[in-house]
Design a protein around this motif. Structure first.
Motif, mmCIF file in Angstrom:
data_model
loop_
_atom_site.group_PDB
_atom_site.id
_atom_site.type_symbol
_atom_site.label_atom_id
_atom_site.label_comp_id
_atom_site.label_asym_id
_atom_site.label_seq_id
_atom_site.Cartn_x
_atom_site.Cartn_y
_atom_site.Cartn_z
ATOM 1 N N ARG A 56 45.029 35.308 46.173
ATOM 2 C CA ARG A 56 45.679 34.382 45.244
ATOM 3 C C ARG A 56 45.592 34.964 43.840
ATOM 4 N N SER A 57 46.736 35.064 43.182
ATOM 5 C CA SER A 57 46.778 35.565 41.819
ATOM 6 C C SER A 57 46.322 34.479 40.844
ATOM 7 N N LEU A 58 45.522 34.871 39.879
ATOM 8 C CA LEU A 58 45.078 33.961 38.832
ATOM 9 C C LEU A 58 46.020 33.975 37.642
ATOM 10 N N PHE A 59 47.002 34.873 37.660
ATOM 11 C CA PHE A 59 47.989 34.967 36.586
ATOM 12 C C PHE A 59 49.300 34.352 37.036
ATOM 13 N N ALA A 60 50.001 33.763 36.106
ATOM 14 C CA ALA A 60 51.360 33.310 36.379
ATOM 15 C C ALA A 60 52.279 34.526 36.440
ATOM 16 N N PRO A 61 53.400 34.431 37.177
ATOM 17 C CA PRO A 61 54.322 35.573 37.276
ATOM 18 C C PRO A 61 54.779 36.092 35.922
ATOM 19 N N ALA A 62 54.856 35.233 34.935
ATOM 20 C CA ALA A 62 55.327 35.656 33.610
ATOM 21 C C ALA A 62 54.360 36.626 32.950
ATOM 22 N N ARG A 63 53.122 36.709 33.447
ATOM 23 C CA ARG A 63 52.130 37.601 32.852
ATOM 24 C C ARG A 63 52.053 38.934 33.583
ATOM 25 N N ALA A 64 53.104 39.294 34.297
ATOM 26 C CA ALA A 64 53.081 40.518 35.087
ATOM 27 C C ALA A 64 52.811 41.749 34.243
ATOM 28 N N GLU A 65 53.244 41.710 32.966
ATOM 29 C CA GLU A 65 53.030 42.875 32.114
ATOM 30 C C GLU A 65 51.553 43.078 31.792
ATOM 31 N N ASP A 66 50.715 42.065 32.035
ATOM 32 C CA ASP A 66 49.270 42.188 31.808
ATOM 33 C C ASP A 66 48.544 42.687 33.046
ATOM 34 N N GLY A 67 49.288 43.034 34.092
ATOM 35 C CA GLY A 67 48.657 43.449 35.330
ATOM 36 C C GLY A 67 48.428 42.264 36.244
ATOM 37 N N ASP A 68 47.284 42.221 36.908
ATOM 38 C CA ASP A 68 47.013 41.152 37.858
ATOM 39 C C ASP A 68 45.522 40.853 37.872
ATOM 40 N N SER A 69 45.210 39.601 38.096
ATOM 41 C CA SER A 69 43.847 39.151 38.334
ATOM 42 C C SER A 69 43.907 38.322 39.603
ATOM 43 N N ARG A 70 43.125 38.693 40.597
ATOM 44 C CA ARG A 70 43.367 38.133 41.929
ATOM 45 C C ARG A 70 42.047 37.877 42.651
ATOM 46 N N LEU A 71 42.016 36.777 43.407
ATOM 47 C CA LEU A 71 40.910 36.486 44.314
ATOM 48 C C LEU A 71 41.334 36.891 45.720
ATOM 49 N N GLU A 72 40.452 37.574 46.454
ATOM 50 C CA GLU A 72 40.769 38.057 47.797
ATOM 51 C C GLU A 72 39.686 37.637 48.783
ATOM 52 N N CYS A 73 40.118 37.344 50.001
ATOM 53 C CA CYS A 73 39.206 37.091 51.117
ATOM 54 C C CYS A 73 39.737 37.855 52.318
ATOM 55 N N SER A 74 38.838 38.436 53.097
ATOM 56 C CA SER A 74 39.279 39.177 54.281
ATOM 57 C C SER A 74 38.259 39.031 55.398
ATOM 58 N N ALA A 75 38.755 39.118 56.619
ATOM 59 C CA ALA A 75 37.919 39.098 57.818
ATOM 60 C C ALA A 75 38.355 40.249 58.705
ATOM 61 N N ARG A 76 37.377 40.939 59.264
ATOM 62 C CA ARG A 76 37.675 42.160 60.004
ATOM 63 C C ARG A 76 36.814 42.257 61.252
ATOM 64 N N TYR A 77 37.416 42.755 62.336
ATOM 65 C CA TYR A 77 36.687 42.972 63.583
ATOM 66 C C TYR A 77 36.935 44.407 64.029
ATOM 67 N N THR A 78 35.846 45.143 64.287
ATOM 68 C CA THR A 78 35.943 46.567 64.600
ATOM 69 C C THR A 78 35.151 46.883 65.854
ATOM 70 N N THR A 79 35.705 47.743 66.693
ATOM 71 C CA THR A 79 34.978 48.291 67.833
ATOM 72 C C THR A 79 34.841 49.793 67.639
ATOM 73 N N ILE A 80 33.635 50.314 67.899
ATOM 74 C CA ILE A 80 33.348 51.742 67.744
ATOM 75 C C ILE A 80 32.659 52.233 69.006
ATOM 76 N N SER A 81 33.164 53.342 69.524
ATOM 77 C CA SER A 81 32.565 53.961 70.703
ATOM 78 C C SER A 81 32.330 55.432 70.409
ATOM 79 N N GLU A 82 31.086 55.892 70.594
ATOM 80 C CA GLU A 82 30.745 57.284 70.329
ATOM 81 C C GLU A 82 29.870 57.829 71.454
ATOM 82 N N SER A 83 30.113 59.068 71.804
ATOM 83 C CA SER A 83 29.249 59.808 72.719
ATOM 84 C C SER A 83 29.144 61.210 72.143
#
Length: 427
Positions: free
Chosen positions: A360-387
């Motif tokens: 979710r961006s914390l800036f309004a679209p009109a502030r695009a020239e200032d770059g972006d300030s954003r909150l992010e959340c992610s979930a990840r599932y990984t399988t690893i196999s090694e021999s």
């Protein structure tokens, strides 16, 4: 299941492109004009847009060109506008750019609250490659060239190599032979614990196949060294005074990529798919010195890794501020080791992960020239196999892990660089 997910991403991208083309008018561009460019060359901006005066382009093609420019690390924004040309039906394409500063940085600081030794990672760092962070200076020296100096850190654990930090000095030539291709030459010196006086070369070259597809080649060599001290060895008979090691890591890879995302570090829409076959080989030389009268011992270990990685992600905007994402990464590696005193051995490793994210961006679209300030959340599932059987260093090692990882962070991108601060948890 894995192939189905990647095929679905490709199908969604192709379907959207066909739908846009069917309803979009075309505009004949007789001239391309770049405005507000002070440090960046206008020729570089036009070349990286992959547009050519005298051709007609649809609205979708112009949007894609704008996205290609906003993905460049030295541009914060690129706004397109059509003005009247010399006669009816002809247009002047005006590209108004917002530049980043000559100094740049990209830092990812998301420590894990719980790391159970599963080697969870943050390879979701978009466009940072295998880096925790980098900082440096960039200066354009000609119509199509730029020099840079930077300090960066690597994250190569998954490639069975050591991590290291380097000081890089390099030059990039854009629009090679008028084809929008580029080539970067770096001279690197490792610093810190594994630093040496050797200068290591790196070459990265990219060739556009279509407006949104690129073939990138990379060849690199890195020399690492270290000196350590230890204590009593062999029940007190000898004392191990020093251990000196030198290691050379070499890498060669080719990457096919399809990219329609709108930003380099914080994409909110578009699709990016890359396929990378690579080979890496290294040689390690270890010299141990004993006292009082022990003869120094030497040991060498040669390694060769053959890998292939598929990385596919899709970003979708839910509103002007909210976006969601999905990503699939598949990797497979074959490892060969050779120890002159102990013979040869091999290993095999596979990795697969699926990830979902929300931002979710914390800036309004009109502030695009200032770059972006954003909150992010992610979930990840990984399988690893090694021999893996590493002669003379480690015994036969087998590993089958399933890793769940969540993270939340605040990201700020402006003309100075990109900073990501957050925290993660893995189990």
């Amino acid at each position: 299941m894995k192939r189905t997910l990647i095929s679905l991403l490709l199908l969604l991208a192709a379907t959207a492109a066909v739908a846009d083309d069917a309803s979009s008018p075309s505009y004949l561009i007789e001239r391309i004009e770049v405005r507000n460019a002070h440090r960046v060359s206008a020729e570089v901006v036009i070349a990286e847009s992959r547009l050519h005066a005298g051709n007609s382009y649809s609205e979708r093609e112009l949007r894609d060109a704008a996205a290609r420019l906003t993905r460049l690390p030295f541009l914060l924004s690129a706004d397109f506008a059509l003005e009247k040309g010399s006669e009816r039906g002809r247009h002047v394409l005006v590209i108004t750019v917002g530049e980043t500063k000559p100094f740049f940085f990209s830092i990812d600081a998301r420590p894990l609250l719980n790391d159970p030794g599963l080697r969870a990672d943050y390879s979701d760092r978009i466009s940072m490659g295998p880096n925790y962070g980098t900082a440096g200076l960039r200066h354009f020296v000609s119509r199509r060239g730029a020099v840079h100096i930077a300090v960066s850190s690597s994250d190569l654990d998954r490639d069975f190599f050591d991590n290291y930090s380097t000081i890089d000095v390099g030059y990039t030539q854009y629009d090679l032979f008028g084809t929008s291709a580029f080539a970067t030459i770096n001279l690197r010196r490792t610093v810190g614990q594994r630093g040496t006086n050797d200068i290591s070369p790196e070459l990265v070259a990219g060739i556009p196949l279509t407006a949104n597809q690129t073939l990138t080649f990379q060849v690199a060599k890195t020399t690492l060294g270290s000196t350590g001290h230890s204590g009593v060895f062999d029940h007190g008979t000898f004392t191990l005074e020093t251990i000196r090691s030198e290691e050379r890591q070499r890498l060669a890879s080719v990457t096919w990529s399809y990219n329609t995302t709108n930003q380099p570090f914080l994409p909110t829409r578009g699709t990016v798919i890359s396929v990378t076959p690579s080979t890496a080989w290294g040689d390690r030389h270890v010299r141990s010195t004993f006292t009082p009268s022990g003869t120094p011992t030497e040991q060498t270990l040669d390694s060769r890794i053959y890998s292939a990685t598929i990385d596919a992600a899709h970003y979708r905007e839910l509103s002007s501020r909210n976006s969601v994402s999905a990503r699939v990464v598949l990797g497979d590696s074959v490892i060969d080791w050779k120890n002159p005193g102990l013979g040869t051995s091999d290993g095999h490793a596979t990795q697969a992960s699926i990830e979902a994210g929300f931002s979710r961006s914390l800036f309004a679209p009109a502030r695009a020239e200032d770059g972006d300030s954003r909150l992010e959340c992610s979930a990840r599932y990984t399988t690893i196999s090694e021999s893996v059987d590493d002669p003379g260093n480690f015994p036969l090692h087998k590993r089958n892990d399933r890793i769940a990882q969540i993270s939340t962070s605040w990201v700020r991108r402006n003309a100075w660089g990109t900073l990501r601060l957050g925290v993660g948890y893995a189990w």
